[in-house]
Scaffold this motif. Structure first.
Motif, short mmCIF file in Angstrom:
data_model
loop_
_atom_site.label_atom_id
_atom_site.label_comp_id
_atom_site.label_asym_id
_atom_site.label_seq_id
_atom_site.Cartn_x
_atom_site.Cartn_y
_atom_site.Cartn_z
N PRO A 170 -26.38 -32.36 -50.26
CA PRO A 170 -25.86 -32.26 -51.63
C PRO A 170 -24.62 -31.37 -51.62
N CYS A 174 -23.24 -31.07 -57.45
CA CYS A 174 -24.58 -31.53 -57.82
C CYS A 174 -25.27 -30.48 -58.68
N LEU A 175 -25.00 -29.22 -58.38
CA LEU A 175 -25.64 -28.11 -59.07
C LEU A 175 -24.89 -27.74 -60.34
N PRO A 177 -21.86 -29.42 -62.24
CA PRO A 177 -20.84 -30.46 -62.41
C PRO A 177 -19.58 -29.89 -63.05
N LEU A 238 -32.12 -27.16 -53.94
CA LEU A 238 -31.17 -28.06 -54.58
C LEU A 238 -31.40 -29.49 -54.09
N GLN A 239 -31.50 -30.41 -55.03
CA GLN A 239 -31.62 -31.83 -54.71
C GLN A 239 -30.28 -32.52 -54.98
N GLY A 240 -30.06 -33.63 -54.29
CA GLY A 240 -28.85 -34.42 -54.54
C GLY A 240 -28.86 -34.98 -55.95
N ASN A 241 -27.68 -35.20 -56.49
CA ASN A 241 -27.53 -35.72 -57.85
C ASN A 241 -26.84 -37.08 -57.78
N ASN A 242 -27.56 -38.13 -58.18
CA ASN A 242 -26.99 -39.49 -58.11
C ASN A 242 -25.78 -39.67 -59.00
N ASP A 243 -25.64 -38.79 -59.99
CA ASP A 243 -24.49 -38.88 -60.89
C ASP A 243 -23.39 -37.88 -60.53
N CYS A 244 -23.51 -37.25 -59.38
CA CYS A 244 -22.52 -36.25 -58.97
C CYS A 244 -21.16 -36.91 -58.81
N SER A 248 -21.43 -38.92 -55.25
CA SER A 248 -21.67 -40.33 -55.54
C SER A 248 -20.40 -41.17 -55.44
#
Length: 250
Positions: A170, A174-175, A177, A238-244, A248
């Motif tokens: 990530p 992601c954390l 935006p 922290l997880q990845g964010n598909n809308d990053c 993305s």
């Protein structure tokens, strides 16, 4: 190959089984960029220089002000109005003449970073500017450079690292935006406790050294939240964010 002087200078570090002469040689060969030479960059730069990181690139376009001296421990009263990068380079070279120190008296915008990060092994974000932090995040991810990021406001600190050589890593966006209409406070507008910067900056330097040595890094894709009032350190995975907007859209 370590010289006799280097073996003596770094002897207490070399005797650690997880460092040794091989680890010290890794540090000697490392090229590290520190962006921001204020309350975080000061302890970071001092500890990396003392540890024997072979090449340090110091980036800051500011001049030293009297209000900096409460927390920016690289500087003295007689350094007022001088360029931070130049003074920091002089201080670190005097502290450890065995390393190479390169001052960059300018702001680190995205274009400049892309031109300069080619042969850098690790970046440390020690800024208090959100726009610069997002630029560092984007460029380091694009060039697959590891980065250690930290910030402190008031009594509260944050620390996180990313190894962008890993495909699934990530990123900072992601954390947090990026947002054009977001108003963010910094040390100048909200104040900060100097020793809190020292603690988080020391942690940042420690994580950088571990990354360079190939040791486990507790802050890797994990936000470490530090509260100076309670001396509490709390991790947040922290997880990845598909809308990053960064991850993305590689």
């Amino acid at each position: 190959m370590l010289s006799r002087k280097e073996l003596q200078r770094y002897s207490r570090q070399i005797m650690l089984p997880r460092v040794g002469e091989a680890g010290q040689e890794k540090l000697k060969k490392a090229r590290v960029m520190i962006v921001g030479l204020g309350g975080l960059g000061s302890p970071v730069a001092l500890y990396l220089a003392a540890a024997g990181v072979g090449e340090l690139h110091l980036v800051d376009g500011d001049r030293i002000e009297i209000s900096n001296l409460q927390r920016q421990i690289l500087y003295k009263t007689n350094h007022r109005d001088k360029a931070k990068a130049q003074v920091a380079a002089q201080q670190l070279s005097a502290a450890n003449p065995e390393i190479r120190v390169h001052p960059h008296d300018n702001l680190a915008d995205e274009s400049w970073l892309r031109d300069r990060l080619g042969d850098i092994d690790l970046v440390l974000d020690c800024t208090d500017n959100l726009e610069t932090r997002h630029a560092i995040n984007r460029v380091c991810r694009a060039l697959r450079k590891p980065v250690v990021m930290a910030s402190v406001l008031g009594f509260s600190g944050q620390l996180i690292s990313f190894d962008f050589a890993a495909q699934q890593s990530p990123c900072y966006a992601c954390l947090f935006p990026p947002s054009a209409d977001r108003e963010v406070q910094n040390c100048s507008t909200a104040g900060v406790m100097g020793p809190a910067l020292g603690v988080v900056g020391s942690m940042q330097a420690l994580e950088a050294i571990k990354l360079l040595l190939g040791l486990p890094v507790a802050s890797l894709s994990q936000l470490q939240l530090f509260e100076a009032e309670s001396l509490e350190l709390r991790p947040l995975q922290l997880q990845g964010n598909n809308d990053c907007p960064v991850c993305s859209n590689p």
